[in-house]
Structures are given as C-alpha cells and as structure tokens.
Design a protein around this motif. Sequence first.
Motif, PDB file in Angstrom:
ATOM      1  N   VAL A  30       0.849  -1.200   0.000  1.00 15.29           N
ATOM      2  CA  VAL A  30       0.000   0.000   0.000  1.00 15.29           C
ATOM      3  C   VAL A  30       0.882   1.248   0.000  1.00 15.29           C
ATOM      4  O   VAL A  30       1.999   1.241   0.513  1.00 15.29           O
ATOM      5  N   TYR A  44      20.036   9.329  -9.728  1.00  9.13           N
ATOM      6  CA  TYR A  44      21.212   8.675 -10.282  1.00  9.13           C
ATOM      7  C   TYR A  44      21.230   7.216  -9.801  1.00  9.13           C
ATOM      8  O   TYR A  44      21.155   6.955  -8.599  1.00  9.13           O
ATOM      9  N   ALA A 158       8.368   0.261   4.331  1.00  7.19           N
ATOM     10  CA  ALA A 158       9.236   0.777   3.256  1.00  7.19           C
ATOM     11  C   ALA A 158       8.766   2.187   2.999  1.00  7.19           C
ATOM     12  O   ALA A 158       8.611   2.627   1.870  1.00  7.19           O
TER      13      ALA A 158
HETATM   14  C1  LIG Z   1      17.164  15.530  -2.574  1.00 10.55           C
HETATM   15  C2  LIG Z   1      17.473  14.072  -2.679  1.00 10.55           C
HETATM   16  C3  LIG Z   1      18.217  13.597  -3.730  1.00 10.55           C
HETATM   17  C4  LIG Z   1      18.491  12.221  -3.839  1.00 10.55           C
HETATM   18  N1  LIG Z   1      19.215  11.776  -4.900  1.00 10.55           N
HETATM   19  C5  LIG Z   1      19.448  10.454  -5.034  1.00 10.55           C
HETATM   20  C6  LIG Z   1      20.138   9.944  -6.192  1.00 10.55           C
HETATM   21  O1  LIG Z   1      20.534  10.669  -7.110  1.00 10.55           O
HETATM   22  N2  LIG Z   1      20.347   8.595  -6.254  1.00 10.55           N
HETATM   23  C7  LIG Z   1      19.933   7.760  -5.257  1.00 10.55           C
HETATM   24  O2  LIG Z   1      20.166   6.542  -5.357  1.00 10.55           O
HETATM   25  N3  LIG Z   1      19.284   8.213  -4.164  1.00 10.55           N
HETATM   26  C8  LIG Z   1      19.024   9.520  -4.043  1.00 10.55           C
HETATM   27  N4  LIG Z   1      18.339   9.991  -2.960  1.00 10.55           N
HETATM   28  C9  LIG Z   1      17.907   9.031  -1.929  1.00 10.55           C
HETATM   29  C10 LIG Z   1      16.645   8.316  -2.384  1.00 10.55           C
HETATM   30  O3  LIG Z   1      15.690   9.237  -2.828  1.00 10.55           O
HETATM   31  C11 LIG Z   1      16.076   7.502  -1.230  1.00 10.55           C
HETATM   32  O4  LIG Z   1      17.088   6.720  -0.641  1.00 10.55           O
HETATM   33  C12 LIG Z   1      14.959   6.605  -1.722  1.00 10.55           C
HETATM   34  O5  LIG Z   1      13.918   7.345  -2.297  1.00 10.55           O
HETATM   35  C13 LIG Z   1      14.399   5.784  -0.571  1.00 10.55           C
HETATM   36  O6  LIG Z   1      13.368   4.998  -1.074  1.00 10.55           O
HETATM   37  P1  LIG Z   1      12.276   4.348  -0.142  1.00 10.55           P
HETATM   38  O7  LIG Z   1      11.443   3.510  -1.048  1.00 10.55           O
HETATM   39  O8  LIG Z   1      12.936   3.734   1.025  1.00 10.55           O
HETATM   40  O9  LIG Z   1      11.427   5.564   0.454  1.00 10.55           O
HETATM   41  P2  LIG Z   1      10.633   6.731  -0.247  1.00 10.55           P
HETATM   42  O10 LIG Z   1      11.124   6.972  -1.639  1.00 10.55           O
HETATM   43  O11 LIG Z   1      10.668   7.862   0.712  1.00 10.55           O
HETATM   44  O12 LIG Z   1       9.158   6.169  -0.368  1.00 10.55           O
HETATM   45  C14 LIG Z   1       8.363   5.966   0.763  1.00 10.55           C
HETATM   46  C15 LIG Z   1       6.923   5.753   0.321  1.00 10.55           C
HETATM   47  O13 LIG Z   1       6.158   5.442   1.489  1.00 10.55           O
HETATM   48  C16 LIG Z   1       4.909   6.086   1.386  1.00 10.55           C
HETATM   49  N5  LIG Z   1       4.377   6.300   2.723  1.00 10.55           N
HETATM   50  C17 LIG Z   1       4.944   6.996   3.730  1.00 10.55           C
HETATM   51  N6  LIG Z   1       4.136   7.007   4.797  1.00 10.55           N
HETATM   52  C18 LIG Z   1       3.030   6.313   4.462  1.00 10.55           C
HETATM   53  C19 LIG Z   1       1.825   5.996   5.128  1.00 10.55           C
HETATM   54  N7  LIG Z   1       1.574   6.413   6.390  1.00 10.55           N
HETATM   55  N8  LIG Z   1       0.895   5.274   4.465  1.00 10.55           N
HETATM   56  C20 LIG Z   1       1.107   4.857   3.198  1.00 10.55           C
HETATM   57  N9  LIG Z   1       2.229   5.148   2.508  1.00 10.55           N
HETATM   58  C21 LIG Z   1       3.177   5.867   3.134  1.00 10.55           C
HETATM   59  C22 LIG Z   1       5.203   7.400   0.673  1.00 10.55           C
HETATM   60  O14 LIG Z   1       4.028   7.885   0.027  1.00 10.55           O
HETATM   61  C23 LIG Z   1       6.298   6.984  -0.323  1.00 10.55           C
HETATM   62  O15 LIG Z   1       5.752   6.666  -1.582  1.00 10.55           O
HETATM   63  C24 LIG Z   1      18.030  11.348  -2.842  1.00 10.55           C
HETATM   64  C25 LIG Z   1      17.282  11.825  -1.778  1.00 10.55           C
HETATM   65  C26 LIG Z   1      16.993  13.170  -1.700  1.00 10.55           C
HETATM   66  C27 LIG Z   1      16.161  13.671  -0.544  1.00 10.55           C
END
Ligand SMILES: Cc1cc2nc3c(=O)[nH]c(=O)nc-3n(C[C@H](O)[C@H](O)[C@H](O)COP(=O)(O)OP(=O)(O)OC[C@H]3O[C@@H](n4cnc5c(N)ncnc54)[C@H](O)[C@@H]3O)c2cc1C
Length: 416
Positions: A30, A44, A158
Amino acid sequence: MYDVIVVGTRVAGSPLAMLLARQGHRVLAVDRASFPSDTPSTHYIHQAGLGFLKSWGLLDSVVDTGCPPIRHLNFTYTDIEIPGMADPSADGIDAVYCPRRTVLDKILVDAAGESGAEVIEGFTVTGLLREGDRVAGIRGRIGEGPEQEFRAKLVVGADGANSIVAKEVGAATYEGSPAACFIYYSYYEGVDWGMHHRTGFGEQQFASWPTNDGLALVAVMRKRDRFRDFRTDPDAGVQEIVDQIDPEIGARLRDTGKRVEPFRPMLYPDNYRRQSFGPGWALVGDAGYHKDPFTGWGITDAFKYGQLLADLVHESLTGARPFEETLPEYQRERDAQSASTYELTQSISELTLTPYYDSVFRAASRSEHYSKKFFGLIAGLYPPDKFFGEAELTALYEEVNFPVVDRHVVNTGVSA
Ligand SMILES: Cc1cc2nc3c(=O)[nH]c(=O)nc-3n(C[C@H](O)[C@H](O)[C@H](O)COP(=O)(O)OP(=O)(O)OC[C@H]3O[C@@H](n4cnc5c(N)ncnc54)[C@H](O)[C@@H]3O)c2cc1C
C-alpha cells in the motif's frame, strides 16, 4: 490474512513486494501516493543498482522510456578532477541511467502488481494492529473513506525517512550524524553537457545529468547555514555556484539553459540507521537506513537490501528458518555490507575532504587504472575494502609518487 504487508511502494517497497509475490507469497503493498508520482529525490542509479533492475527483468523497461545512457562521468572535488567510467559490470552494464522517479517508481509498482502482489494506491496507513507484543497488521484508509484493517505475518515499513511503521514500533536510531547540506534542484532544457558531479571550493556542489524527455537535472548543494540566504533568489544562487565551480559550464547555463520546472528545495534529513526488525515487523530502504544523498546510493541500497530482505523473509515463510533468525541476519548483513559506503558518504558529503580522502582521490586522479577502480568503487562494483586496502593504496602512492596520509589525520593536521 497476508504473508507480508509492505507499507510504501517506491524503490524499497515495490521490489520487495514483487520478489515475494514471485515466490508465491501472498503480499499486500500500500502507498498513500498514486502512481506515477514524483518524490523529492534526484535519480542517479549506479551500475550495481541497475544490475538489480536487470536481474529482475526491469532494466529494459527503464531504457525503453528514452532515458539516455551515460558513459562518461565528470567527477571533481575542489581541484581534483577524475573523469572516466567504471568497467562494465559482470552482467554487461556499461552505462548509468538516471530515470525520473515518476518513471522509475511507476515501473516498479506495476511490476509488483504484475507479479501477483495486491497493490492499493492512495491508501494512508494510520496505525498498526497488534497481537500481544507482536505487530499483526495495519489500519488505514483511502482518502476520507472508512477505516480498513489488514492482517499479515510480517509488516514491512518501506515508508521512507518519516516511517510511520518505525514510529509506531518505537524503532531506535543508531550510528547517526547530522546532515550537512541543503539542495535545490530542477530540470532544464538546452544544456546538453553530460554528467557532472563537481564539488568546488567554498563548500558547494553542482551535479547534473540527462534524464527523460530531453531534460537535464541540475542540482546545487551548500551547507545548511547558507539556506536562508539562498532562498531569496535561487536562480541567481544556482548560476553563482555553477559559475564558481566551472565558468565554462556557467556560461552555457546562462546562454542556453532554461529552467522548465519549479525548484525542489530541501534540507537533507540526518544520517541514521534504525533498529529494523522486531516481532512481526521489519524496515527497508530509508525507513531503516538513510544517508546523505551526496553519493547517490539511496536507490541502489534500497534495491540491494530489498533483495536481501526478500530472500531471508522467503526462508522464514517457507519454514526453513524462523523470523527470529532471519530478521536479525538481515539487519546484521545490511549494516556490515553498507558500512564503508555509509562511512565514505558521511565523510565526503561535508563538502570538505579530510587529508586522507584528499590524498586518495588526488593520487587516484593521477593514475589511469586507479581512476577506473575509483569509478568501480563509486558504481558499487569494486569492493571498498580492496580500494582502500593497504596493499592497493601503497601501490598507488608509489606509482604516483605521493606521500601516504593516515586515515585518522583530521583537517587540523593533528592525528585523531
Ligand atoms: C534531494 C534528494 C536527492 C536524492 N538523490 C538520489 C540519487 O541521485 N540517487 C539515489 O540513489 N538516491 C538519491 N536519494 C535518496 C533516495 O531518494 C532515497 O534513498 C529513496 O527514495 C528511498 O526509497 P524508499 O522507497 O525507502 O522511500 P521513499 O522513496 O521515501 O518512499 C516511501 C513511500 O512510502 C509512502 N508512505 C509513507 N508514509 C506512508 C503511510 N503512512 N501510508 C502509506 N504510505 C506511506 C510514501 O508515500 C512513499 O511513496 C536522494 C534523496 C533526496 C532527498
């Protein structure tokens, strides 16, 4: 009753849901977002990360979006210039791709659904269900709709840096350090200049690469204490940083560059690891381990440790080993395998090199084959313990006739 519920379906959650569903497990994933959906992140992806997409059968989908391949990287740290590219990975990946998150995350969510996971978009998790001291499911709703509950043997957060799963279980952080920088980034037309990752003098950075729709991402970073000043005129601030780091690129930005989307400003969240498992729950991606985006390892690590968690959870769901064994192993392995990336990221994202890193990068820039290894290190293809190992560094320093600098020497010149 599901086997696993995954909260969050971006780069950590969707691959996990997909991999478990492919193994025949009953998975619910979800996300409060509906896809395609953007998120504050540049994009990247290192060759190591692309290797996971390839092994999952998804790399072609990314390439087919028209996202251009990058086969030459311009890396600069102050006056140290290292241009080049890592050798192709073992599975033949000879390019880097930087797809927009609107594109990448949609491919991943769709792959989870096509693999048999039930996906509910627009669903906000508001709390966890418990049985005794064990997490037993989630509660939440779509928009203003009625509250719904779903149960599972394991709930995986996640759900990013502000993870509700982590908050609800009270997951403690460890090995943390404060974030150093803020970022402003946007998308530009008319700047066909390849890939740059340039940290200049004056604690500032400029990064740029081509992405989907013929656009280039342009990002600048500075220390957080300069955020307030920068906000008054970000276009002028971006131009100033690029001019100071590389006047030639600065002139091209001024003459032909046109920003076509709003700026995304952000103060980086701190670096941390979080306790990432407990009875009935686990954390993956930024929810469990976050580091400064300077080294661009968030997506690649989300893939890598999503795969690791999927493999171990599969063992428990098939009865080979209990969760009490596999989940601690997941956290232990993740921390061990990411230790050098975490340390390197925290060290160099301060935008000033310690004498040790300065000497290693400077020496590497003077040796063609060591420059290749450097890009192998950056790409996740060359092991850090080898790259920074005594044997290799001694050989490098000898080759380029450079004095060895102890890694514990700090900027004052005094040994730590
Ligand atoms: C400015 C910036 C630049 C970056 N550049 C890079 C790059 O160039 N290369 C790279 O590899 N990494 C980069 N990163 C890091 C990368 O974006 C993150 O490590 C990555 O997005 C983490 O993925 P994730 O799936 O763990 O979490 P997220 O991408 O944060 O996704 C979390 C998801 O959980 C959902 N969620 C949260 N709470 C709830 C809830 N209560 N109910 C339902 N859903 C929920 C959100 O809607 C979201 O879709 C960057 C980060 C930032 C901030």
